[in-house]
Each structure stands twice: as C-alpha cells, then as structure tokens.
Design an enzyme around this catalytic site. Structure first.
Site, short mmCIF file in Angstrom:
data_model
loop_
_atom_site.label_atom_id
_atom_site.label_comp_id
_atom_site.label_asym_id
_atom_site.label_seq_id
_atom_site.Cartn_x
_atom_site.Cartn_y
_atom_site.Cartn_z
N LYS A 108 0.83 -1.21 0.00
CA LYS A 108 0.00 0.00 0.00
C LYS A 108 0.87 1.27 0.00
O LYS A 108 0.44 2.31 -0.47
CB LYS A 108 -0.92 0.03 1.22
CG LYS A 108 -1.83 -1.17 1.41
CD LYS A 108 -3.04 -1.14 0.52
CE LYS A 108 -4.11 -2.15 0.90
NZ LYS A 108 -3.72 -3.56 0.77
C1 LIG Z 1 -4.24 -4.72 0.31
C2 LIG Z 1 -3.42 -5.94 0.28
C3 LIG Z 1 -3.64 -6.96 -0.68
C4 LIG Z 1 -4.78 -6.90 -1.68
O1 LIG Z 1 -4.64 -5.90 -2.67
P1 LIG Z 1 -5.88 -5.42 -3.52
O2 LIG Z 1 -5.37 -4.30 -4.34
O3 LIG Z 1 -6.93 -4.98 -2.52
O4 LIG Z 1 -6.34 -6.58 -4.34
C5 LIG Z 1 -2.80 -8.04 -0.67
N1 LIG Z 1 -1.79 -8.17 0.24
C6 LIG Z 1 -1.57 -7.21 1.17
C7 LIG Z 1 -0.47 -7.41 2.15
C8 LIG Z 1 -2.36 -6.07 1.22
O5 LIG Z 1 -2.12 -5.12 2.16
#
Ligand SMILES: *Cc1c(COP(=O)(O)O)cnc(C)c1O
Length: 459
Positions: A108
């Site tokens: 993120k």
């Molecule tokens: C948010 C997240 C995901 C999923 O990503 P999306 O874009 O919502 O599909 C996968 N792994 C981690 C560690 C995340 O924080």
C-alpha cells in the site's frame, strides 16, 4: 485527460478532480475516457522516472513535468531499497516482485507515498485544506498515516476496529507523532467502520464543510501508481513473456496490471492470475459470471478478507464494452436482490481478458509458507504465500512467473511463527514503531460520535 464514471451519470472530471473525489457522485468509479499510450520502461530507467512518465500521462496538463518528477522523487526516496520494488529470483523461472520496502512494510505504501505528495502539492497550490478519512482493517491505515504525517494541507482521520487489528499494524498508525493524524478506535468490526465513513461521505453538507476526501483503493491515483512496477518488471525481464500472480482483495493491484497493458507498457500482452484466499467472490464472478453476497471468513491473509472486490466494477465496465447502463444495472440488482448475473457481453469476454482467478485454502497457505521457507530459506508473508501457492499449483516453464510479494513477513510475525517456527524480526529502519509513544482515542461506534469528533478537528 478526462475521467468518466463507470455508472455514466456523473459529469466528466480532470485527473485532480477524480483523485480528490474518490467515488463519483453517481456511486460509480472514475476511469479514463481513453487510455493514454505510455512507452514501456527502459532497462535501468530509475523507478521515480517511470512513475513520473505514468503520472504525467494520466494527469494530462493538470500538472507540469517538473512538478510530477519532483513529487515522484520525494515519494520514492522513503523506500529502503534503491530500486524501490526489486525483483528477486526464487526459482528457475520464478521471481518475487518485492513491494514491501516502504515505510510500513506493505505494498500500500507504493501508491500512498505518492498520494501524500500529490495532495500536498495540489492543495498547496489551491490554498485548500482537506480532511482525509479512511477506515482500515490493517494495512491501509498505517500506509496513510506514514504518507500524510506532517502534511501541511491535510488532516487524516483513521477509523480502526478496537483490538481487531494486529499489534504491529496498530503501531504503524498510532506512532507517527504527527498532530495532523487522528486515530479513532471503535469498539466494532471493520465493516461498521467502513459504513460510518461511507455515511459521512454521503452527508454532502458535512462533506463540504470539512472538505472530505478519501484515499481508499478505488482512488485512481493509487491505481495509476501501481501500474509502474508492472512496467519496471517487464523492463528488468527484458524480452521475456511474463505471467503475473497477484494476491488479491479489492483487486486494485490486479486492475493496475490490466491498465499497464492497456496503456502499452506490457508489449508481451496481459497474463494475470488473481490469487485469492477462502474469500473467493472474485472466483465466482469469473467462473459463474455471478455477483453474490457472501459472509467474509477469517483467513491467515487478513488484507484479502474481502467479499465485494470494489475494483471489479472497472473491469466489468471494460468487459461489457464500456456500457455504463449495464454496469449500473448489475449494481442496482445486486443491491436489491443480493445477487446479480453479469451481462452476456462481459461473460463472453472474460475468458480472453488475460485475467484468471485461483483460490487457496487456509491450510494450504500455511503449508506454502513452510514449504517455501524450506526450499529457499526465505520467510514470506501469508498474502504472498497465497500467490506462490498458485504458482506452485500451475507451473509454467516457458514463461517467467512473477509473484507480487505484497507485505513483509515482519508484519505478520504470529502467522510466520505458526507456519515455520521462525521469528520474523522488523528491519532496522522500522523498529521505531515499537519505541515511539502510541496515540489513539476511543470513540463510540456511532455516526454521530465520529462526526462530532471530525468537526472539532476541522475547525
Ligand atoms: C491490500 C493488500 C492486498 C490486496 O490488494 P488489492 O489491491 O486490494 O487486491 C494483498 N496483500 C496485502 C499485504 C495487502 O495489504
């Protein structure tokens, strides 16, 4: 560059309008009217430079090149690895794309660091001050706190469910020490936090009064920022055909791969497998062509415990031939009846969309963490393990398989210990979170209580 709503009933807006608004007024998601064509990344091209070319293409004339390059350089200087998102070879035809070298050790950060800089630049120019709100079940809140701590033109309010996020996840959002970050802990679950945030956005009066803005995973700037590492991977594995395996929840990350291909940054074409956990709504969408309501179940990969993958709406828009009436129809039927069949056009195009979905059980996720560790000596996080399991279940010798490593194992030490018996320690640059003072407030889990607290802040 104009952005239109997937539900077709909002006025087109420019890049900054789309980013600052988050959701379109008609409830749809913003998407470019036409995809800009962007040159693929060159081998050795600095990450921030590729990012600047991408953001510049999506921003059109809303920002100058120097502004965009400056904000990308500032955003990615906070990463602990020089190439920002390095590729590490884990087998003869297998790579991990490490997306977890940012300040809060999860992917993120890649988009959020850029958004923090983008908001500061834009709001600084207009003299506006905004209140950014997000509900988090774990990683988003920390990434937002790291990105907006100390921002000069924005306050950040994070809602998290009290005692329902992991200790490390909580520390990343509560220890920034910044006085423009307000952490509210609500004695309820994540869905209720999310509902309160949505209700505050729906209250137009309130939203205008505090200049409310959102940075959740439907924000177009986040999608744009995430296309960059698909392009740099293609450059690093020059000439090779790539299959990307993407641990998926809200599908923002996988959508970014689709967008990278549509913009011409993946000349080899699109080959993406969305790896999901036992919350497999995405699998039913792709295999049965049906949107159904399901209870979210707990898994070892909590960031993917999602039963309505919000970015699917953009994929549906494309697969139905950009038919906004059809998209609106699906979401209206789903809201009323709790399920909806996808339009025939969309179903027909799914099998040749370049996107597939595969699900992994809880037991297999833990087993994979252990097996991966015994083969390579490396610890991986449970989300990444869902991806490497999919790679293991469908080996391919003739293409390069790139699994997106979405978080550091250090963020999930309890699960790592359970699966492998080993301790996953925090990297040195992140140990501050265990030393700094924690600041958060308990607030009653009601709309009125949260609204009152936010008004107080915005004054
Ligand atoms: C948010 C997240 C995901 C999923 O990503 P999306 O874009 O919502 O599909 C996968 N792994 C981690 C560690 C995340 O924080």
């Amino acid at each position: 560059m104009k952005y239109i709503s997937t539900r077709g009933q909002s006025e087109p807006v420019d890049f900054l309008g789309a980013c600052l608004a988050g959701l379109a007024p008609d409830g749809g998601l913003y998407i470019p009217e036409a995809y800009p064509q962007i040159d693929p990344a060159k081998p050795g091209e600095p990450y921030a430079h590729v990012a600047a070319r991408v953001i510049s293409a999506f921003a059109g004339d809303a920002l100058t090149w120097d502004e965009v390059l400056g904000l990308c350089e500032r955003a990615y200087s906070s990463f602990a690895h020089q190439s920002v998102t390095p590729l590490t070879q884990s087998g003869p035809a297998n790579w991990l794309l490490e997306l977890h070298h940012g300040p809060t050790l999860a992917f993120k950060d890649v988009a959020m660091q850029l958004i923090g800089q983008l908001y500061d630049l834009v709001l600084g120019k207009t003299g506006q001050r905004m209140t950014i709100m997000c509900a988090t079940s774990g990683d988003t809140g920390g990434a937002a706190a790291a990105a907006f701590a100390g921002a000069k033109h924005a306050d950040l309010v994070i809602l998290h469910p009290f005692e329902r996020v992991s200790p490390i996840q909580r520390l990343f959002m509560t220890t920034t020490g910044a006085d423009n970050v307000l952490n509210l802990a609500l004695e309820t679950d994540f869905d209720e936090c999310q509902t309160i945030v949505k209700s505050l956005f729906a209250d137009r009066d309130f939203a205008d009064r505090v200049s409310l803005s959102g940075v959740n995973s439907i924000n177009w700037a986040r999608i744009a920022a995430q296309t960059v590492y698909y392009a740099t991977s293609q450059a690093a594995l020059a000439g090779q055909q790539i299959r990307f395996i993407v641990p998926s929840g809200n599908m923002g990350d996988a959508l970014a791969g689709y967008v990278a291909a549509r913009c011409g940054m993946l000349p080899g074409g699109l080959d993406i497998v969305c790896a999901v956990n036992e919350n497999d709504a995405l699998l039913r969408l792709f295999e049965a062509g049906k949107m159904t309501k399901a209870q979210t179940v707990e898994t070892p990969s909590p960031a993917m415990d999602i039963s309505i993958p919000s970015n699917f709406e953009r994929i549906l828009f494309e697969l139905s031939g950009r038919d906004s009436d059809a998209v609106r129809g699906v979401y209206e039927r789903f809201k009323q009846a709790g399920e909806a069949d996808l339009p025939e056009t969309a179903k027909g195009r799914m099998s040749c969309s370049g996107i597939r979905v595969q699900s992994v059980s809880n037991a297999d996720t833990l087993e994979e963490m252990k097996q991966f560790e015994s083969e390579t000596g490396w610890l991986i996080c449970p989300h990444t393990a869902v991806g490497t399991r999919v790679a293991r279940l469908s080996p391919k010798a003739d293409v390069a398989t790139v699994v997106l490593a979405t978080a550091s194992p250090a963020k999930f030490p309890e699960t790592v210990k359970q699966a492998t018996g080993r301790e996953a320690g925090l990297p040195d640059f992140a140990t501050g979170v265990t030393e700094n003072e924690e600041v958060f407030e308990r607030v009653e889990p009601t709309l009125a209580a949260v609204r009152a607290r936010v008004e107080q802040l915005a004054r």
